[in-house]
Design an enzyme around this catalytic site. Sequence first.
Site, PDB file in Angstrom:
ATOM      1  N   GLY A  37       0.763  -1.272   0.063  1.00  0.00           N
ATOM      2  CA  GLY A  37      -0.016  -0.090   0.093  1.00  0.00           C
ATOM      3  C   GLY A  37       0.849   1.130   0.026  1.00  0.00           C
ATOM      4  N   PRO A  38       0.245   2.356  -0.247  1.00  0.00           N
ATOM      5  CA  PRO A  38       0.959   3.548  -0.397  1.00  0.00           C
ATOM      6  C   PRO A  38       1.711   4.058   0.715  1.00  0.00           C
ATOM      7  CG  PRO A  38      -1.242   3.961  -0.556  1.00  0.00           C
ATOM      8  CD  PRO A  38      -1.287   2.478  -0.456  1.00  0.00           C
ATOM      9  N   SER A  39       2.706   4.867   0.799  1.00  0.00           N
ATOM     10  CA  SER A  39       3.458   5.459   2.048  1.00  0.00           C
ATOM     11  C   SER A  39       2.178   6.232   2.894  1.00  0.00           C
ATOM     12  CB  SER A  39       4.319   6.628   1.590  1.00  0.00           C
ATOM     13  OG  SER A  39       4.934   7.104   2.665  1.00  0.00           O
ATOM     14  N   GLY A  40       2.330   5.721   4.264  1.00  0.00           N
ATOM     15  CA  GLY A  40       1.489   6.463   5.098  1.00  0.00           C
ATOM     16  C   GLY A  40       0.041   5.469   5.174  1.00  0.00           C
ATOM     17  N   GLY A  42      -0.308   2.768   6.799  1.00  0.00           N
ATOM     18  CA  GLY A  42      -0.457   2.245   8.218  1.00  0.00           C
ATOM     19  C   GLY A  42       0.397   0.835   8.185  1.00  0.00           C
ATOM     20  N   LYS A  43       1.168   0.349   7.234  1.00  0.00           N
ATOM     21  CA  LYS A  43       1.927  -0.808   7.036  1.00  0.00           C
ATOM     22  C   LYS A  43       3.017  -1.008   8.557  1.00  0.00           C
ATOM     23  CE  LYS A  43       3.770   0.169   3.116  1.00  0.00           C
ATOM     24  NZ  LYS A  43       3.034   1.417   3.081  1.00  0.00           N
ATOM     25  N   GLU A 166      10.490  -4.493   4.931  1.00  0.00           N
ATOM     26  CA  GLU A 166      11.574  -4.330   3.831  1.00  0.00           C
ATOM     27  C   GLU A 166      12.378  -3.021   3.573  1.00  0.00           C
ATOM     28  OE1 GLU A 166      10.132  -5.488  -0.111  1.00  0.00           O
ATOM     29  OE2 GLU A 166      11.172  -7.480  -0.015  1.00  0.00           O
TER      30      GLU A 166
HETATM   31  P1  ADP Z   1       3.368   2.980   6.146  1.00  0.00           P
HETATM   32  O1  ADP Z   1       4.289   2.110   6.969  1.00  0.00           O
HETATM   33  O2  ADP Z   1       2.262   2.414   5.472  1.00  0.00           O
HETATM   34  O3  ADP Z   1       4.202   4.000   5.284  1.00  0.00           O
HETATM   35  P2  ADP Z   1       3.076   4.219   8.723  1.00  0.00           P
HETATM   36  O4  ADP Z   1       2.387   3.123   9.794  1.00  0.00           O
HETATM   37  O5  ADP Z   1       4.289   4.692   8.924  1.00  0.00           O
HETATM   38  O6  ADP Z   1       2.634   3.895   7.325  1.00  0.00           O
HETATM   39  O7  ADP Z   1       1.862   5.600   9.042  1.00  0.00           O
HETATM   40  C1  ADP Z   1       0.616   5.461   9.165  1.00  0.00           C
HETATM   41  C2  ADP Z   1       0.067   6.890   9.673  1.00  0.00           C
HETATM   42  O8  ADP Z   1       0.376   6.839  10.932  1.00  0.00           O
HETATM   43  C3  ADP Z   1       0.606   8.119   8.678  1.00  0.00           C
HETATM   44  O9  ADP Z   1      -0.316   8.976   8.662  1.00  0.00           O
HETATM   45  C4  ADP Z   1       1.830   8.433   9.717  1.00  0.00           C
HETATM   46  O10 ADP Z   1       1.707   9.963   9.622  1.00  0.00           O
HETATM   47  C5  ADP Z   1       1.265   8.257  11.066  1.00  0.00           C
HETATM   48  N1  ADP Z   1       2.503   7.855  12.112  1.00  0.00           N
HETATM   49  C6  ADP Z   1       3.477   7.000  11.850  1.00  0.00           C
HETATM   50  N2  ADP Z   1       4.258   7.076  12.991  1.00  0.00           N
HETATM   51  C7  ADP Z   1       3.754   7.903  13.922  1.00  0.00           C
HETATM   52  C8  ADP Z   1       4.012   8.269  15.177  1.00  0.00           C
HETATM   53  N3  ADP Z   1       4.885   7.801  15.598  1.00  0.00           N
HETATM   54  N4  ADP Z   1       3.388   9.435  15.696  1.00  0.00           N
HETATM   55  C9  ADP Z   1       2.240   9.799  15.046  1.00  0.00           C
HETATM   56  N5  ADP Z   1       1.789   9.471  13.924  1.00  0.00           N
HETATM   57  C10 ADP Z   1       2.576   8.480  13.282  1.00  0.00           C
END
Ligand code: ADP
Length: 229
Positions: A37-40, A42-43, A166
Amino acid sequence: PPMIEFDRVGFGYPDGPPVLHEVSFAVPAGTRTALVGPSGAGKSTLLALVERFYEVTAGALRVDGVDVRDVPRDVLRARLGYVEQEAPVLAGTLRGNLLIGAPTATDAQLRAVLDEVNLGHLAERTADGLDVQVGEGGVLLSGGERQRLAIARALLAGPPVLLLDEPTSNLDARNEAALRRAIDAVAVRRTLLIVAHRLSTVVDADQIVVLDGGRVVATGTHDQLTTTS
Ligand code: ADP
Ligand code: ADP
């Protein structure tokens, strides 16, 4: 029960908006699930919840049938080998880098896990063997090699489950093939939940979970997801 089960899981970071909504999927023992899925989407957050780095705020997350809230963190984490996306290499020896997770491992065990992730050559490069210096001031490792070293470190503790983020950095063809072989090797007899940035990882997965905006938008094998629509 499945090895990992997300049951309508919701989550929001403290003081933030919800970032996961009603996420449900199961990872049967001995299988490989890729999260895409796209960046952000929730992965990475999903992996952090399995480790109980954060607590789910809605629904339930079970490991081997038991709600993770009912399992002490150290007991839970002993069963989970987590490998982060930008796995650090500590300045020091190859042996030192591996022993962090399993201080009593023998040299034979260290060489076995290095071979499993296709890094056996590092200990053969010089007469120093496992005492070769890596990282700052020593043998510099590519992003793919650093992650394979982190996988080897996680394997030493013998967890039945690996949570793998990854690397996103551009891997050259040789490093990509080596990472893929390492993932294939460690998938044998283990349960894998992998954040996949590369098509090659997804092709061999038993199941792909597609996340977008914190929701599961599709689940299936690579063939199922590419032949519908
Ligand atoms: P992915 O791994 O798919 O790129 P993330 O799980 O890193 O996605 O992030 C999902 C959402 O949670 C995003 O909107 C990101 O900005 C937010 N996010 C990630 N880590 C934190 C954190 N430590 N504190 C607050 N928000 C976070
Ligand atoms: P970041 O990229 O998060 O800033 P650093 O560059 O500080 O991380 O690296 C974290 C650790 O990884 C350090 O201990 C450093 O010595 C080691 N390291 C960084 N780059 C390499 C590399 N190419 N090969 C081996 N070790 C490295």
